[in-house]
Design a protein around this motif. Structure first.
Motif, PDB file in Angstrom:
ATOM      1  N   VAL A  82      -8.478  -1.253   4.973  1.00 38.78           N
ATOM      2  CA  VAL A  82      -7.874   0.053   4.678  1.00 38.78           C
ATOM      3  C   VAL A  82      -8.028   0.320   3.192  1.00 38.78           C
ATOM      4  O   VAL A  82      -7.558  -0.453   2.360  1.00 38.78           O
ATOM      5  N   ASN A  83      -8.688   1.431   2.841  1.00 44.84           N
ATOM      6  CA  ASN A  83      -8.930   1.786   1.451  1.00 44.84           C
ATOM      7  C   ASN A  83      -7.876   2.785   0.992  1.00 44.84           C
ATOM      8  O   ASN A  83      -7.777   3.901   1.520  1.00 44.84           O
ATOM      9  N   THR A  84      -7.084   2.390  -0.010  1.00 44.30           N
ATOM     10  CA  THR A  84      -6.029   3.269  -0.532  1.00 44.30           C
ATOM     11  C   THR A  84      -6.249   3.601  -1.998  1.00 44.30           C
ATOM     12  O   THR A  84      -5.331   4.087  -2.672  1.00 44.30           O
ATOM     13  N   ASN A  85      -7.447   3.346  -2.538  1.00 44.71           N
ATOM     14  CA  ASN A  85      -7.716   3.650  -3.941  1.00 44.71           C
ATOM     15  C   ASN A  85      -7.593   5.147  -4.190  1.00 44.71           C
ATOM     16  O   ASN A  85      -8.162   5.967  -3.458  1.00 44.71           O
ATOM     17  N   GLY A  86      -6.839   5.507  -5.234  1.00 43.48           N
ATOM     18  CA  GLY A  86      -6.652   6.905  -5.581  1.00 43.48           C
ATOM     19  C   GLY A  86      -5.574   7.593  -4.785  1.00 43.48           C
ATOM     20  O   GLY A  86      -5.258   8.752  -5.049  1.00 43.48           O
ATOM     21  N   GLU A  87      -5.019   6.939  -3.787  1.00 47.46           N
ATOM     22  CA  GLU A  87      -3.958   7.528  -2.978  1.00 47.46           C
ATOM     23  C   GLU A  87      -2.597   7.215  -3.592  1.00 47.46           C
ATOM     24  O   GLU A  87      -2.396   6.174  -4.212  1.00 47.46           O
ATOM     25  N   ASN A  88      -1.647   8.111  -3.397  1.00 45.92           N
ATOM     26  CA  ASN A  88      -0.286   7.928  -3.903  1.00 45.92           C
ATOM     27  C   ASN A  88       0.573   7.325  -2.797  1.00 45.92           C
ATOM     28  O   ASN A  88       1.079   8.033  -1.930  1.00 45.92           O
ATOM     29  N   VAL A  89       0.695   6.030  -2.821  1.00 42.80           N
ATOM     30  CA  VAL A  89       1.467   5.328  -1.799  1.00 42.80           C
ATOM     31  C   VAL A  89       2.942   5.389  -2.168  1.00 42.80           C
ATOM     32  O   VAL A  89       3.334   5.008  -3.279  1.00 42.80           O
ATOM     33  N   ARG A  90       3.796   5.846  -1.245  1.00 42.64           N
ATOM     34  CA  ARG A  90       5.216   6.018  -1.540  1.00 42.64           C
ATOM     35  C   ARG A  90       6.117   5.268  -0.559  1.00 42.64           C
ATOM     36  O   ARG A  90       7.265   5.637  -0.376  1.00 42.64           O
ATOM     37  N   THR A  91       5.644   4.258   0.026  1.00 37.77           N
ATOM     38  CA  THR A  91       6.472   3.522   0.975  1.00 37.77           C
ATOM     39  C   THR A  91       7.612   2.802   0.252  1.00 37.77           C
ATOM     40  O   THR A  91       7.459   2.342  -0.881  1.00 37.77           O
ATOM     41  N   ALA A  92       8.753   2.716   0.923  1.00 35.53           N
ATOM     42  CA  ALA A  92       9.914   1.987   0.385  1.00 35.53           C
ATOM     43  C   ALA A  92      10.301   0.835   1.298  1.00 35.53           C
ATOM     44  O   ALA A  92      11.422   0.339   1.239  1.00 35.53           O
ATOM     45  N   ASN A  93       9.360   0.432   2.143  1.00 38.05           N
ATOM     46  CA  ASN A  93       9.650  -0.609   3.131  1.00 38.05           C
ATOM     47  C   ASN A  93       8.974  -1.934   2.810  1.00 38.05           C
ATOM     48  O   ASN A  93       8.902  -2.817   3.668  1.00 38.05           O
ATOM     49  N   VAL A  94       8.466  -2.075   1.585  1.00 41.78           N
ATOM     50  CA  VAL A  94       7.755  -3.286   1.187  1.00 41.78           C
ATOM     51  C   VAL A  94       8.418  -3.849  -0.064  1.00 41.78           C
ATOM     52  O   VAL A  94       8.813  -3.095  -0.962  1.00 41.78           O
ATOM     53  N   ALA A  95       8.529  -5.184  -0.137  1.00 43.73           N
ATOM     54  CA  ALA A  95       9.108  -5.842  -1.311  1.00 43.73           C
ATOM     55  C   ALA A  95       8.279  -7.057  -1.673  1.00 43.73           C
ATOM     56  O   ALA A  95       7.861  -7.820  -0.795  1.00 43.73           O
ATOM     57  N   ALA A  96       8.026  -7.220  -2.969  1.00 40.03           N
ATOM     58  CA  ALA A  96       7.364  -8.431  -3.456  1.00 40.03           C
ATOM     59  C   ALA A  96       8.391  -9.548  -3.565  1.00 40.03           C
ATOM     60  O   ALA A  96       9.515  -9.324  -4.035  1.00 40.03           O
ATOM     61  N   VAL A  97       8.017 -10.749  -3.148  1.00 38.19           N
ATOM     62  CA  VAL A  97       8.957 -11.872  -3.120  1.00 38.19           C
ATOM     63  C   VAL A  97       8.276 -13.136  -3.622  1.00 38.19           C
ATOM     64  O   VAL A  97       7.044 -13.257  -3.604  1.00 38.19           O
ATOM     65  N   MET A  98       9.103 -14.062  -4.091  1.00 40.17           N
ATOM     66  CA  MET A  98       8.657 -15.414  -4.395  1.00 40.17           C
ATOM     67  C   MET A  98       9.141 -16.321  -3.265  1.00 40.17           C
ATOM     68  O   MET A  98      10.306 -16.256  -2.857  1.00 40.17           O
ATOM     69  N   VAL A  99       8.250 -17.157  -2.790  1.00 41.46           N
ATOM     70  CA  VAL A  99       8.553 -18.070  -1.690  1.00 41.46           C
ATOM     71  C   VAL A  99       8.519 -19.503  -2.225  1.00 41.46           C
ATOM     72  O   VAL A  99       7.531 -19.904  -2.867  1.00 41.46           O
ATOM     73  N   THR A 100       9.585 -20.250  -2.014  1.00 42.58           N
ATOM     74  CA  THR A 100       9.675 -21.630  -2.491  1.00 42.58           C
ATOM     75  C   THR A 100      10.005 -22.551  -1.328  1.00 42.58           C
ATOM     76  O   THR A 100      10.643 -22.142  -0.353  1.00 42.58           O
ATOM     77  N   ALA A 101       9.558 -23.805  -1.457  1.00 47.41           N
ATOM     78  CA  ALA A 101       9.806 -24.796  -0.419  1.00 47.41           C
ATOM     79  C   ALA A 101       9.647 -26.187  -1.011  1.00 47.41           C
ATOM     80  O   ALA A 101       9.025 -26.360  -2.067  1.00 47.41           O
ATOM     81  N   ASN A 102      10.220 -27.166  -0.351  1.00 49.37           N
ATOM     82  CA  ASN A 102      10.062 -28.572  -0.713  1.00 49.37           C
ATOM     83  C   ASN A 102       9.285 -29.271   0.393  1.00 49.37           C
ATOM     84  O   ASN A 102       9.764 -29.350   1.538  1.00 49.37           O
ATOM     85  N   LEU A 103       8.097 -29.749   0.057  1.00 42.16           N
ATOM     86  CA  LEU A 103       7.275 -30.467   1.022  1.00 42.16           C
ATOM     87  C   LEU A 103       7.864 -31.862   1.227  1.00 42.16           C
ATOM     88  O   LEU A 103       7.915 -32.665   0.296  1.00 42.16           O
ATOM     89  N   PRO A 104       8.362 -32.181   2.439  1.00 42.43           N
ATOM     90  CA  PRO A 104       9.007 -33.481   2.650  1.00 42.43           C
ATOM     91  C   PRO A 104       8.025 -34.632   2.472  1.00 42.43           C
ATOM     92  O   PRO A 104       6.809 -34.478   2.624  1.00 42.43           O
ATOM     93  N   ALA A 105       8.579 -35.776   2.139  1.00 43.98           N
ATOM     94  CA  ALA A 105       7.754 -36.978   2.038  1.00 43.98           C
ATOM     95  C   ALA A 105       7.189 -37.341   3.401  1.00 43.98           C
ATOM     96  O   ALA A 105       7.876 -37.240   4.420  1.00 43.98           O
ATOM     97  N   PHE A 106       5.925 -37.731   3.436  1.00 49.82           N
ATOM     98  CA  PHE A 106       5.221 -38.163   4.645  1.00 49.82           C
ATOM     99  C   PHE A 106       5.097 -37.042   5.681  1.00 49.82           C
ATOM    100  O   PHE A 106       4.956 -37.312   6.875  1.00 49.82           O
ATOM    101  N   ALA A 107       5.190 -35.767   5.239  1.00 50.75           N
ATOM    102  CA  ALA A 107       5.004 -34.657   6.174  1.00 50.75           C
ATOM    103  C   ALA A 107       3.552 -34.618   6.631  1.00 50.75           C
ATOM    104  O   ALA A 107       2.627 -34.725   5.826  1.00 50.75           O
ATOM    105  N   THR A 108       3.345 -34.463   7.927  1.00 52.13           N
ATOM    106  CA  THR A 108       1.997 -34.499   8.492  1.00 52.13           C
ATOM    107  C   THR A 108       1.450 -33.092   8.700  1.00 52.13           C
ATOM    108  O   THR A 108       2.207 -32.119   8.820  1.00 52.13           O
ATOM    109  N   GLN A 109       0.139 -33.005   8.739  1.00 53.62           N
ATOM    110  CA  GLN A 109      -0.514 -31.723   8.947  1.00 53.62           C
ATOM    111  C   GLN A 109      -0.141 -31.160  10.308  1.00 53.62           C
ATOM    112  O   GLN A 109      -0.169 -31.849  11.320  1.00 53.62           O
ATOM    113  N   GLY A 110       0.251 -29.868  10.320  1.00 50.75           N
ATOM    114  CA  GLY A 110       0.638 -29.212  11.559  1.00 50.75           C
ATOM    115  C   GLY A 110       2.139 -29.151  11.769  1.00 50.75           C
ATOM    116  O   GLY A 110       2.606 -28.400  12.629  1.00 50.75           O
ATOM    117  N   SER A 111       2.913 -29.927  11.014  1.00 50.92           N
ATOM    118  CA  SER A 111       4.369 -29.857  11.139  1.00 50.92           C
ATOM    119  C   SER A 111       4.899 -28.677  10.330  1.00 50.92           C
ATOM    120  O   SER A 111       4.169 -28.055   9.551  1.00 50.92           O
TER     121      SER A 111
END
Length: 374
Positions: A82-111
């Motif tokens: 979807v190309n929105t270059n030059g368009e005036n986007v006015r949505t108020a339903n989107v928010a930028a966020v920071m996502v944090t997590a702690n990777l557990p010890a011995f966590a396996t791929q797919g868990s």
């Protein structure tokens, strides 16, 4: 009369405390080894990512004030064709966020693991939002997990024309099992023949006791204290198992922990936390409280009849200063800090008065403890 009353109360309180208060035991309560040490290499790893939460009910970022949200939204739409270059986007339903997590010890791929989501822009609430695919990277810049899913928040915000109410923090939330682990952190614990146990509270006596308890249980010199915070554990040659089996056998062993004499003071809140092994040498203590009270009682001044004067308010201030002195009282040698505080509490002193007295006793060298001010 009041002077004698304070002197009598302090002397009686301190004498009763020194006579009837039980003597503190030299050792703290025993604890399991697994509760007081960390195993070398067995640790979590922190991950972080930047993403977008969509589906908000008009509570998202205002794109004019959050250019990073606008750029991220346009980049995401371009990747989806979807190309929105030059368009005036006015949505108020989107928010930028920071996502944090702690990777557990011995966590396996797919868990899976939980992630925390926090608003980055001027969003009012993340309620009802869904986090889009967000890579989570470690300190080395590598991607270790991918997060996505509906955000659950604990707070809410309700707003009208003239009033609003906020409960909790609606701009933060969690996604239970919201991240899929894509990469493992290699650590071969079972193949190791030697590792270190790290004490969570460094202490020479506790480290030596841990080594002695382990060696007595195994029957051969297996553990060696290297410093106040480290005990090295070596797999015995004739042990029937690997290092994991050894850790399993010793983690339930009980150790009599020890701690240094320490006082922690939070001057902002007036909190005092003290260790039971603190001692006070012979010292004389006196304390004076100064109370200043100010009362304003303005008076109205009326002009004489048929005069050209005006009615005025004349200020009237009543200032009163009261000073309460406490007699100089001797505290006997080897009285514990708890007994001293019990005696001072009998006079109704505030925590801030106690803080000042403890710091003054420390300055004289009569307090055998470390004072840490937060």
């Amino acid at each position: 009369m009041q002077y004698r009353f304070f002197r009598t109360c302090l002397a009686a309180a301190l004498t009763a405390a020194m006579v009837f208060a039980p003597v503190a035991q030299a050792n703290a309560a025993p604890a399991r080894i697994k509760d007081i040490v960390d195993v070398e290499g067995v640790r979590e790893n922190q991950l972080v990512g930047y993403g977008l939460v969509v589906g908000l009910d008009g509570t998202g970022d205002s794109l004019n004030n959050s250019p990073f949200t606008r750029q991220s939204l346009q980049s995401m739409l371009e990747r989806l064709g979807v190309n929105t270059n030059g368009e005036n986007v006015r949505t108020a339903n989107v928010a930028a966020v920071m996502v944090t997590a702690n990777l557990p010890a011995f966590a396996t791929q797919g868990s899976r693991m939980d992630v925390a989501v926090s608003a980055l822009g001027d969003s009012d609430s993340l309620q009802g939002g869904t986090l889009l695919v967000t890579p989570l990277v470690g300190a080395d810049g590598e991607v270790y997990a991918i997060a996505q899913g509906p955000v659950a928040i604990n707070g809410f915000k309700a707003q009208g024309d003239a009033a609003s109410i906020i409960s909790g923090v609606p701009t933060t939330g969690r996604i239970s099992s919201g991240a899929l682990i894509e990469r493992e952190i290699g650590f071969e614990l079972g193949s190791m023949h030697s590792l270190r146990l790290s004490l969570r509270n460094a202490d020479l006596t506790t480290a030596r006791r841990i080594a002695m308890v382990i060696n007595d249980f195994i029957g051969v010199p297996t553990a060696v204290p290297e410093d106040p915070a480290t005990v090295r554990l070596t797999l015995p040659a004739n042990f029937n198992g690997n290092i994991v089996d050894l850790l399993t056998d010793i983690e339930q062993l009980m150790v009599q922990t020890d701690q240094s004499a320490k006082i922690v003071i939070d001057e902002n809140s007036g909190i005092i936390v003290m260790g039971k092994d603190v001692r006070v040498s012979s010292v004389a203590v006196a304390q004076s409280n100064l109370t200043v009270s100010i009362a304003e009682s303005p008076e109205v001044s009326q002009p004489n009849p048929f005069s050209m004067g005006q009615t005025e308010v004349v200020p009237n201030t009543d200032l009163n200063v009261t000073q309460t002195d406490m007699a100089l009282t001797t505290v006997e040698e080897s009285v514990t800090l708890q007994q001293l505080v019990d005696g001072l509490n009998a006079l109704g002193l505030t925590p801030r008065d106690l803080i000042a007295i403890l710091q003054a006793i420390k300055a004289t060298g009569a307090l055998q403890a470390e004072i840490e001010v937060l």
